[in-house]
Design a protein around this motif. Sequence first.
Motif, PDB file in Angstrom:
ATOM      1  N   GLY A  95       0.812  -1.213   0.000  1.00 34.97           N
ATOM      2  CA  GLY A  95       0.000   0.000   0.000  1.00 34.97           C
ATOM      3  C   GLY A  95       0.843   1.260   0.000  1.00 34.97           C
ATOM      4  O   GLY A  95       0.538   2.222  -0.711  1.00 34.97           O
ATOM      5  N   LEU A  96       1.919   1.249   0.781  1.00 37.12           N
ATOM      6  CA  LEU A  96       2.794   2.421   0.830  1.00 37.12           C
ATOM      7  C   LEU A  96       3.509   2.636  -0.497  1.00 37.12           C
ATOM      8  O   LEU A  96       3.667   3.776  -0.946  1.00 37.12           O
ATOM      9  N   ARG A  97       3.934   1.553  -1.144  1.00 36.11           N
ATOM     10  CA  ARG A  97       4.591   1.690  -2.441  1.00 36.11           C
ATOM     11  C   ARG A  97       3.613   2.227  -3.480  1.00 36.11           C
ATOM     12  O   ARG A  97       3.986   3.034  -4.337  1.00 36.11           O
ATOM     13  N   PHE A  98       2.375   1.802  -3.407  1.00 31.60           N
ATOM     14  CA  PHE A  98       1.352   2.288  -4.328  1.00 31.60           C
ATOM     15  C   PHE A  98       1.125   3.782  -4.102  1.00 31.60           C
ATOM     16  O   PHE A  98       1.020   4.563  -5.058  1.00 31.60           O
ATOM     17  N   GLN A  99       1.046   4.185  -2.836  1.00 32.64           N
ATOM     18  CA  GLN A  99       0.864   5.610  -2.522  1.00 32.64           C
ATOM     19  C   GLN A  99       2.053   6.435  -3.008  1.00 32.64           C
ATOM     20  O   GLN A  99       1.883   7.550  -3.514  1.00 32.64           O
ATOM     21  N   GLN A 100       3.248   5.892  -2.871  1.00 36.13           N
ATOM     22  CA  GLN A 100       4.428   6.622  -3.311  1.00 36.13           C
ATOM     23  C   GLN A 100       4.438   6.780  -4.827  1.00 36.13           C
ATOM     24  O   GLN A 100       4.779   7.841  -5.349  1.00 36.13           O
ATOM     25  N   ALA A 101       4.038   5.742  -5.536  1.00 36.42           N
ATOM     26  CA  ALA A 101       4.022   5.796  -6.996  1.00 36.42           C
ATOM     27  C   ALA A 101       3.005   6.799  -7.509  1.00 36.42           C
ATOM     28  O   ALA A 101       3.224   7.436  -8.548  1.00 36.42           O
ATOM     29  N   THR A 102       1.889   6.952  -6.802  1.00 39.62           N
ATOM     30  CA  THR A 102       0.868   7.882  -7.246  1.00 39.62           C
ATOM     31  C   THR A 102       1.067   9.289  -6.683  1.00 39.62           C
ATOM     32  O   THR A 102       0.299  10.191  -6.987  1.00 39.62           O
TER      33      THR A 102
END
Length: 68
Positions: free
Chosen positions: A27-34
Amino acid sequence: MRPQELRDLDDKKIAEQIATARKEIFGLRFQQATGELENTSTLRTARRDLARALTIARQRGIDVDGIR
């Protein structure tokens, strides 16, 4: 979570902690990518927590490779 707190947990709880940490990192990686992740240090902290849990699981001989 502190290493001593992880050592006090039983095997099932450690496996749950690993699964939860993996989901959190995703989830954190997804948030960082967006571009939604404001505090990037949480990603580093989550990775370290996962590494601590995996280390303790491997020391005990718990099979965590099947947990994803």
